[in-house]
Write a protein that holds these residues in place. Sequence first.
Motif, PDB file in Angstrom:
ATOM      1  N   HIS A 180       8.558 -12.262   2.884  1.00  0.00           N
ATOM      2  CA  HIS A 180       9.244 -11.043   3.309  1.00  0.00           C
ATOM      3  C   HIS A 180       9.384 -10.999   4.835  1.00  0.00           C
ATOM      4  CE1 HIS A 180      10.614  -6.882   2.866  1.00  0.00           C
ATOM      5  NE2 HIS A 180       9.843  -6.575   3.888  1.00  0.00           N
ATOM      6  N   GLU A 217       3.756   6.954   8.764  1.00  0.00           N
ATOM      7  CA  GLU A 217       3.822   5.497   8.727  1.00  0.00           C
ATOM      8  C   GLU A 217       2.529   4.922   9.322  1.00  0.00           C
ATOM      9  OE1 GLU A 217       7.649   3.715   9.887  1.00  0.00           O
ATOM     10  OE2 GLU A 217       8.357   5.777  10.168  1.00  0.00           O
ATOM     11  N   CYS A 227       2.765   3.174  -0.812  1.00  0.00           N
ATOM     12  CA  CYS A 227       4.197   3.028  -0.529  1.00  0.00           C
ATOM     13  C   CYS A 227       4.691   4.115   0.420  1.00  0.00           C
ATOM     14  CB  CYS A 227       5.002   3.074  -1.830  1.00  0.00           C
ATOM     15  SG  CYS A 227       4.791   1.638  -2.903  1.00  0.00           S
ATOM     16  N   ALA A 243       8.569   1.420   8.279  1.00  0.00           N
ATOM     17  CA  ALA A 243       9.941   1.032   7.958  1.00  0.00           C
ATOM     18  C   ALA A 243      10.065  -0.477   7.826  1.00  0.00           C
ATOM     19  CB  ALA A 243      10.900   1.547   9.022  1.00  0.00           C
ATOM     20  N   ASP A 244      10.735  -0.886   6.745  1.00  0.00           N
ATOM     21  CA  ASP A 244      11.001  -2.294   6.436  1.00  0.00           C
ATOM     22  C   ASP A 244       9.747  -3.093   6.105  1.00  0.00           C
ATOM     23  OD1 ASP A 244      13.792  -2.015   6.814  1.00  0.00           O
ATOM     24  OD2 ASP A 244      13.510  -2.178   8.981  1.00  0.00           O
ATOM     25  N   PHE A 271      11.639   3.739  -0.442  1.00  0.00           N
ATOM     26  CA  PHE A 271      12.498   2.571  -0.598  1.00  0.00           C
ATOM     27  C   PHE A 271      13.886   2.771  -0.002  1.00  0.00           C
ATOM     28  CE2 PHE A 271       9.680   3.094  -4.348  1.00  0.00           C
ATOM     29  CZ  PHE A 271       8.719   2.183  -3.970  1.00  0.00           C
ATOM     30  N   ILE A 272      14.425   3.991  -0.117  1.00  0.00           N
ATOM     31  CA  ILE A 272      15.787   4.212   0.389  1.00  0.00           C
ATOM     32  C   ILE A 272      15.824   4.852   1.768  1.00  0.00           C
ATOM     33  CG2 ILE A 272      16.682   4.355  -1.966  1.00  0.00           C
ATOM     34  CD1 ILE A 272      16.961   7.393  -1.568  1.00  0.00           C
ATOM     35  N   ARG A 307      13.092   4.342   4.129  1.00  0.00           N
ATOM     36  CA  ARG A 307      12.397   3.460   5.079  1.00  0.00           C
ATOM     37  C   ARG A 307      12.611   1.978   4.785  1.00  0.00           C
ATOM     38  NH1 ARG A 307       6.571   6.545   5.565  1.00  0.00           N
ATOM     39  NH2 ARG A 307       7.315   8.303   6.840  1.00  0.00           N
ATOM     40  N   GLY A 308      13.272   1.666   3.709  1.00  0.00           N
ATOM     41  CA  GLY A 308      13.503   0.264   3.384  1.00  0.00           C
ATOM     42  C   GLY A 308      12.255  -0.490   2.962  1.00  0.00           C
ATOM     43  N   VAL A 309      11.276   0.239   2.441  1.00  0.00           N
ATOM     44  CA  VAL A 309      10.046  -0.396   1.970  1.00  0.00           C
ATOM     45  C   VAL A 309      10.351  -1.254   0.740  1.00  0.00           C
ATOM     46  CG1 VAL A 309       7.766   0.036   0.946  1.00  0.00           C
ATOM     47  CG2 VAL A 309       8.556   1.404   2.896  1.00  0.00           C
ATOM     48  N   SER A 310       9.751  -2.428   0.666  1.00  0.00           N
ATOM     49  CA  SER A 310       9.925  -3.328  -0.483  1.00  0.00           C
ATOM     50  C   SER A 310       8.648  -3.362  -1.307  1.00  0.00           C
ATOM     51  CB  SER A 310      10.264  -4.744  -0.017  1.00  0.00           C
ATOM     52  OG  SER A 310      11.521  -4.767   0.635  1.00  0.00           O
TER      53      SER A 310
END
Length: 327
Positions: A142, A212, A230, A235-236, A257-258, A260-263
């Motif tokens: 990642h 965060e 989560c 972010a990311d 997820f939408i 902060r772009g967390v995977s």
Amino acid sequence: MFNAILVEKDNEAYSARIAALSDSQLPPGEVLVRVAYSTLNYKDGLAITGKGPVVRSFPMVPGIDFAGTVEASTHPGFAAGDPVVLNGWGVGEQHWGGLAQKARVQGDWLIPLPDGLSLKQTMAVGTAGYTAMLSILALERHGLKPEHGDVLVTGANGGVGSFAIALLAALGYRVVASTGRPQEADYLKRLGAADIIDRSTLAEPGRPLQKERWAAAIDSVGSHTLANVCAGIRADGAVAACGLAQGMDLPTTVAPFILRGVSLLGINSVMRPVAQRKEAWRRLAKDLDTRHLDEMTREIGLADAISAAIDLLKGAVRGRLVVDVNR
């Protein structure tokens, strides 16, 4: 004849005992292995006690991993005398496993003993350490680097958590350990944890998006803990999810997820291709400070494994239990 833990179910009566078995009772397979060591994992605890629907057919020999020496083989990749390791593939759930003095399995399920590790050391690492390394490899793919910030490890006193801390610290990450046993803080710091938080701060329902706090996390707990993890990832960032000690549910929202772009990276340690298995074990042999193994593990005999499984499910076991199946 050889000794094994045998799990049986007669109507609703569930039992586990030490049984003397013959080679002829072993399931079909290309490779017969004389097992030296196995381990006791959370899944093995469920299989032995019947506290979870792990075992798919009866009777069953539990044990999701083992290390030993090939006794006989019809597989082109292995010959008598070869030291081998097995993790996963449904062994101990659908196919007789490693909590026995012998196992017969498919050759494609085995890998050669990794260079630099002994049979006992591989089982001190076991599926727990292997899963921790798979999680780290996923985070590295990642793009995670030490300079990105703290990495949280939940279930820190368990097998996966202990190895995740030791490996991340060795790779230069600042590790935050979440545990329900604050009295074990010194142990976690010796493994490399820089900070300790109480798991109660993560275990209850929380806001869908929180401060965060961490660049990434390795979670072996699931449920509200994973949801809160989560919600607190930068972010990311990314979370490698590899366990369900608190539960299988995930009571969260899409917000991390939408917004902060967390995977969320799922870690399946059971059905990994051989190439990925070899890479994980190569990295374990390279990156793990094996001096930690003595502190992270306790050796027991096969006869002790049934009672130890009960303690494991109670959360009364620190680190790893290595099972010498020959005592």
